[in-house]
Design an enzyme around this catalytic site. Structure first.
Site, mmCIF file in Angstrom:
data_model
loop_
_atom_site.group_PDB
_atom_site.id
_atom_site.type_symbol
_atom_site.label_atom_id
_atom_site.label_comp_id
_atom_site.label_asym_id
_atom_site.label_seq_id
_atom_site.Cartn_x
_atom_site.Cartn_y
_atom_site.Cartn_z
ATOM 1 N N PHE A 175 7.022 25.925 -15.271
ATOM 2 C CA PHE A 175 7.848 25.648 -16.455
ATOM 3 C C PHE A 175 7.194 24.618 -17.391
ATOM 4 O O PHE A 175 7.894 23.798 -18.007
ATOM 5 C CB PHE A 175 9.264 25.177 -16.048
ATOM 6 C CG PHE A 175 9.740 25.846 -14.799
ATOM 7 C CD1 PHE A 175 9.872 27.223 -14.756
ATOM 8 C CD2 PHE A 175 9.994 25.120 -13.654
ATOM 9 C CE1 PHE A 175 10.254 27.855 -13.591
ATOM 10 C CE2 PHE A 175 10.372 25.751 -12.481
ATOM 11 C CZ PHE A 175 10.505 27.123 -12.444
ATOM 12 N N CYS A 176 5.868 24.642 -17.471
ATOM 13 C CA CYS A 176 5.137 23.702 -18.344
ATOM 14 C C CYS A 176 5.412 22.253 -17.971
ATOM 15 O O CYS A 176 5.339 21.374 -18.840
ATOM 16 C CB CYS A 176 5.475 23.914 -19.826
ATOM 17 S SG CYS A 176 4.967 25.470 -20.462
#
Ligand SMILES: Cc1ncc(COP(=O)(O)O)c(C=O)c1O
Length: 501
Positions: free
Chosen positions: A406-407
């Protein structure tokens, strides 16, 4: 849906679960306005039998937002803003009116803040990174829990020789280590420029980090960048009370439409410190080719490069009105109830041999957290199930989840116990390293996961969505194989055992 109930739950069981849920979370009934809206403004979800659990990725828009925006575009004649001609002036009026509406929404007083429209939160964060006066004497402190668009600022800091320090998180709750942050904030020179960055809410774990860290850091001479991208969709951000020097948001995360518009709010004293590394159309009062000189425009105009996404900007005001017509307290309460129930049910999901099926990363109660719930699934022998396969299987059932990191690699590294040694092993794969190759290495050689599954509850999630999602998850109970449609998989290795298609 507790582990004591066997088999595929039927209607009676759904009714029983609903009654249990309401007994545990009685305030849910005060949020029925959202059920009405779901039936009218978001009916496409049920028409298509989709279970949307990716609100941290993007919120969904109401039909009325589109209608109001299209009506405005249909009835007006709008040119490129910032000129004196009537169609341009009409557009300028809408842009400036939206700017005032956003400032009002975040209680950002005109004397205190300027608002820069950007393409998204990442572009807002990049403006800070490239313009902040980093130098060898400067410091950049950030928490492990940050989106990559904040992590990326370290490259600007490093390039100018500034010291970059990460403040750790405490596992397993993934909260900030406040004592450590206090100590790190106290270490810096009083005269130098110092930037501290953290998210108001984690896009990995849903943790709401303390907003009073802003004042604490400022009292020690730090400028504070508060990334509010994951917080603003379900919480009220009062800038007059919190007073960060910089705050970033993406509007599609708040109300789904429009995409392509975000904002950076800059406190005026911090604005005076920023130095833009270039100029562009729209950012200058004057520029000369022969003189090779330029004079930047004052305030937000110096940061809005080129032509704004002007036709979309009025849809931001419409979106804000939509959120206000529902009320942030009501949205927050709804999310608290559904998230609490999901967490409760995850915690009791067990295989027949008593082993837990789900491992939650982050807080397991609703205290100081939002609706983002990140987890992994395990088989009865305690083997990790491949999160990518789970996402695929969920997708086949019309359930939208997100998987990976998720970055937010820092929160993921702490959650999954990945060490510096693990990271070095990954980096030794050379320029081919990506989440897939790193994941395989961690799984096969170190028995760790490089990623996880994220479900996020948001604006129009209802009980039925969470119920159907839990039904899907409970199908992994006692399973080493799973059949979806015509295909049977070994769920640990993901091998297809039988393909009947
Ligand atoms: C906490 C946080 N910050 C920043 C961003 C970047 O937002 P965008 O991709 O809209 O630029 C995201 C997006 O997921 C986020 O969750």
């Amino acid at each position: 849906m507790s582990s004591t109930r066997d088999g595929v739950p039927g209607i009676r069981e759904a009714e029983q679960a609903h009654a249990d849920f309401l007994a545990r979370y009685p305030t849910y009934v005060q949020t029925t306005l959202l059920d009405q809206l779901r039936k009218t403004q978001y009916r496409r979800l049920d028409d298509h039998r989709q279970i949307y659990l990716d609100y941290t990725g993007a919120c969904l828009y109401a039909e009325s937002q589109l209608e109001e925006h299209f009506e405005l575009l249909r009835s007006g004649i709008f040119g490129n803003p910032h000129s004196a001609n009537p169609t341009s002036a009409a557009m300028t009026e809408h842009v400036e009116r939206t700017r005032r509406a956003v400032m009002k929404y975040f209680n950002a007083l005109d004397d205190d803040y300027v608002l820069v429209f950007t393409q998204n939160a990442s572009a807002a964060l990049k403006l800070v990174g490239e313009s902040y006066p980093f130098a060898p004497s400067a410091r950049f402190l950030l928490t492990f829990d940050n989106h990559n668009s904040v992590n990326g600022i370290r490259e600007f800091a490093r390039a100018k020789g500034a010291n970059v320090t990460y403040a750790p998180l405490l596992a397993p709750g993934l909260h900030c280590d406040i004592n450590r942050i206090d100590a790190l904030l106290g270490e810096a020179d009083s005269g130098s420029n110092k930037l501290f960055a953290y998210p108001a809410q984690s896009n990995f774990s849903g943790v709401k980090h303390p907003l009073d860290l802003v004042r604490k850091a400022q009292a020690k001479g730090w400028d504070v960048l508060l990334d509010a991208a994951a917080f603003a969709p379900t919480n009220r951000l009062d800038l007059a009370a919190v007073r960060p020097d910089f705050a970033s948001v993406s509007f599609y995360k708040m109300f789904g439409y429009p995409t392509g518009v975000g904002a950076l709010l800059i406190r005026r004293p911090a604005l005076a410190k920023l130095k833009r590394p270039w100029f562009a159309g729209g950012t200058i009062n004057f520029a000369s080719v022969q003189g090779q000189a330029h004079v930047l425009s004052p305030n937000e105009a110096a940061f809005e490069d080129g032509t704004l996404n002007f036709l979309s900007i009025p849809a931001v005001e419409i979106g804000l009105r939509h959120l206000e017509s529902i009320g942030m307290d009501l949205i927050g309460e709804r999310i608290r109830c559904l998230t609490g129930w999901l967490l409760d049910e995850f915690l009791v999901l067990r295989h027949g041999n008593g082993r837990a099926m789900v491992r939650i990363y982050g807080p397991v109660s609703t205290e100081k957290r939002g609706g983002t719930v990140t987890f992994n699934l395990y088989d009865p022998d305690g083997h990790l199930l491949d999160y990518r396969r789970i996402e695929e299987l969920a997708g086949a059932e019309g359930i939208s989840l997100r998987t990976g990191c998720f970055c937010n690699p820092g929160a993921g590294e702490i959650a999954e116990g990945l060490t510096m040694e693990d990271m070095q092993a990954g980096l030794s794969l050379g320029s081919d390293v990506n989440l897939l190759s790193f994941g395989r290495l961690m799984r096969e050689q170190r028995h760790k996961s490089a990623g996880s599954i994220r479900s996020s509850i948001g604006l129009v999630t209802n009980f039925a969505d969470v119920w159907r999602f839990l039904r899907f998850i409970s199908r992994f109970r006692d399973q080493t194989r799973l059949t979806i449609g015509e295909v049977t998989f070994d769920i640990e290795s993901c091998r297809i055992i039988r393909d009947g298609s």
